[in-house]
Design an enzyme around this catalytic site. Structure first.
Site, mmCIF file in Angstrom:
data_model
loop_
_atom_site.group_PDB
_atom_site.id
_atom_site.type_symbol
_atom_site.label_atom_id
_atom_site.label_comp_id
_atom_site.label_asym_id
_atom_site.label_seq_id
_atom_site.Cartn_x
_atom_site.Cartn_y
_atom_site.Cartn_z
ATOM 1 N N HIS A 60 -79.357 -56.478 -13.386
ATOM 2 C CA HIS A 60 -78.760 -56.730 -12.080
ATOM 3 C C HIS A 60 -79.451 -55.923 -10.993
ATOM 4 O O HIS A 60 -79.442 -56.313 -9.828
ATOM 5 C CB HIS A 60 -77.262 -56.427 -12.127
ATOM 6 N N ASP A 61 -80.051 -54.809 -11.365
ATOM 7 C CA ASP A 61 -80.825 -54.040 -10.407
ATOM 8 C C ASP A 61 -82.096 -54.789 -10.033
ATOM 9 O O ASP A 61 -82.386 -55.011 -8.853
ATOM 10 C CB ASP A 61 -81.179 -52.673 -10.999
ATOM 11 N N VAL A 118 -82.076 -57.966 -7.692
ATOM 12 C CA VAL A 118 -81.677 -57.799 -6.290
ATOM 13 C C VAL A 118 -82.621 -56.815 -5.615
ATOM 14 O O VAL A 118 -82.597 -55.626 -5.906
ATOM 15 C CB VAL A 118 -80.222 -57.306 -6.178
ATOM 16 N N GLU A 128 -73.814 -53.119 -3.777
ATOM 17 C CA GLU A 128 -73.831 -54.298 -4.639
ATOM 18 C C GLU A 128 -72.732 -54.298 -5.699
ATOM 19 O O GLU A 128 -72.500 -55.306 -6.368
ATOM 20 C CB GLU A 128 -75.209 -54.399 -5.311
ATOM 21 N N GLY A 182 -85.581 -56.116 -6.198
ATOM 22 C CA GLY A 182 -86.500 -55.439 -7.104
ATOM 23 C C GLY A 182 -85.861 -54.295 -7.868
ATOM 24 O O GLY A 182 -84.717 -53.918 -7.629
ATOM 25 N N ASP A 240 -85.146 -51.083 -8.091
ATOM 26 C CA ASP A 240 -85.173 -49.948 -7.170
ATOM 27 C C ASP A 240 -83.913 -49.086 -7.203
ATOM 28 O O ASP A 240 -83.708 -48.240 -6.333
ATOM 29 C CB ASP A 240 -85.394 -50.442 -5.738
ATOM 30 N N ARG A 263 -77.470 -54.412 -18.930
ATOM 31 C CA ARG A 263 -77.102 -55.300 -17.834
ATOM 32 C C ARG A 263 -77.338 -54.658 -16.474
ATOM 33 O O ARG A 263 -77.724 -55.317 -15.506
ATOM 34 C CB ARG A 263 -75.633 -55.701 -17.980
ATOM 35 N N THR A 287 -72.049 -61.771 -34.453
ATOM 36 C CA THR A 287 -72.415 -60.356 -34.584
ATOM 37 C C THR A 287 -72.352 -59.733 -33.194
ATOM 38 O O THR A 287 -73.382 -59.457 -32.576
ATOM 39 C CB THR A 287 -73.835 -60.204 -35.178
ATOM 40 N N ASN A 336 -70.869 -58.616 -10.014
ATOM 41 C CA ASN A 336 -70.739 -57.226 -10.452
ATOM 42 C C ASN A 336 -69.316 -56.684 -10.422
ATOM 43 O O ASN A 336 -68.962 -55.795 -11.201
ATOM 44 C CB ASN A 336 -71.601 -56.318 -9.563
ATOM 45 N N HIS A 339 -76.872 -61.164 -24.075
ATOM 46 C CA HIS A 339 -75.784 -62.014 -24.535
ATOM 47 C C HIS A 339 -75.508 -61.759 -25.984
ATOM 48 O O HIS A 339 -74.423 -61.961 -26.456
ATOM 49 C CB HIS A 339 -76.184 -63.472 -24.398
ATOM 50 N N THR A 340 -76.518 -61.370 -26.696
ATOM 51 C CA THR A 340 -76.311 -61.178 -28.116
ATOM 52 C C THR A 340 -75.471 -59.958 -28.406
ATOM 53 O O THR A 340 -75.044 -59.752 -29.530
ATOM 54 C CB THR A 340 -77.672 -61.074 -28.834
#
Length: 333
Positions: A73-74, A77, A95, A79, A81, A69, A256, A101, A208-209
């Protein structure tokens, strides 16, 4: 990315750019990435990251989802970086406390440990942005998912964007049109979105899995939505009241919860998506057939997921002389 591992130890057991010129720039930057980037300058970089990730996931399976994750999320936002790792400073708000976050992202300590080992092996060579990209791949593998060749050579930003984190990361209440638009804005196709993002705080489908979500991200769904399995909604309500207990957790894939597989998609076929944005992927819209395909064919999902990860990892990287190579991922040099 919902709250892929938006996560405390309180898990309830009950349930578990603009125009062409911008595109040309992005293409040029991503073309400078290479899978062999550290072969000469830091030959043990990838083994160091892999070893640390395997140990972290062995200690806590949920950490694999958390590290995955972080990369999402990096990249969503400004790119890929490493901006998501920066702490607040006197000149900018980072962030980490943005809506998607705050009290949700985790794994920073694992990244710190990896960076420390890399600095000992080859000082100021491997970027924090590349650590996130490699750790995401190694996390998926550790959880039983596919592998892929990670392109390397990203450099680290010297700033972060609190506002972009709030505006660019998909939200759990997004409908299908919103999701398609959010991913398209980052150069990702609808097929990439289904393979990557089952939800909106950008946990991604594959994420999500294996991830979990906080009560606050699925409360509206279990009390207001009609396209949810009634027994699932009832079970969720027992641990997520209509008000309060916002941090109570539930698995994005109750079948699972700590494995990277296709049960997430099979759950969508039965209206058992935890988040509103999850179920939007299979609700009579244009992505229904892709969800059905993944539910029946894990090899297809694994292949598409790996390809989409490579594509996402190439979103607006800093290369060449842009940015820097941080010695501490939490702060600029």
């Amino acid at each position: 990315m919902a709250s892929l591992s938006g996560i405390s130890s309180r898990t309830p057991l009950a349930l578990f750019f603009f125009f062409c010129c911008c595109c040309c720039f992005a293409a040029t930057a991503s073309a400078q990435l290479s899978s062999s980037f550290y072969n000469a300058s830091c030959p043990n970089a990838l083994p160091i990251i892999q070893s640390a990730v395997k140990a972290a996931v062995a200690k806590e399976r949920r950490m694999g989802a958390s590290l995955l994750r972080l990369h999402f999320h990096d990249c969503f936002v400004q790119g890929c970086d490493g901006s998501v790792l920066l702490d607040d400073t006197s000149s900018f708000t980072g962030e980490k406390t943005a809506g998607p976050n705050n009290n949700s992202l985790r794994g920073f300590d694992v990244v710190d440990a990896i960076k420390s080992k890399l600095e000992s092996a080859c000082n100021q060579v491997v970027s924090c942005a590349d650590i996130l990209a490699v750790a995401a791949r190694d996390s998926v593998v550790a959880l039983g998912g596919p592998s892929w060749t990670v392109q390397l050579g990203r450099r680290d930003s010297t700033t972060a964007s609190f506002s972009s984190a709030n505006s660019d990361i998909p939200r759990p209440d997004f409908n299908l049109t919103d999701l398609i638009s959010a991913f398209s804005n980052k150069g990702l196709a609808t097929t990439d979105m289904v393979a990557l993002s089952g939800s909106s705080n950008l946990l991604i489908v594959g994420a999500h899995t294996v991830g979990q979500a906080r009560c606050t991200t699925f409360r509206a769904r279990i009390y207001n939505d009609t396209d949810i399995d009634s027994s699932l909604a009832a079970s969720l309500r027992s641990s997520c009241p209509s008000s309060g207990d916002d941090d109570s957790l539930a698995p994005l894939d109750a079948s699972t919860p700590t494995a990277f597989d296709t049960c997430y998609y099979r759950n969508l076929l039965s209206n058992k998506g935890l988040l509103h944005s999850d179920q939007q992927l299979h609700g009579g819209g244009s992505t229904d057939s892709q969800v059905s395909s993944y539910a029946a064919n894990s090899a297809k999902f694994f292949g598409d997921f790996a390809s989409a990860m490579v594509k996402m990892g190439s979103i607006s990287p800093l290369t060449g002389s842009s940015g820097e190579i941080r010695t501490n991922c939490r702060k600029t040099n």
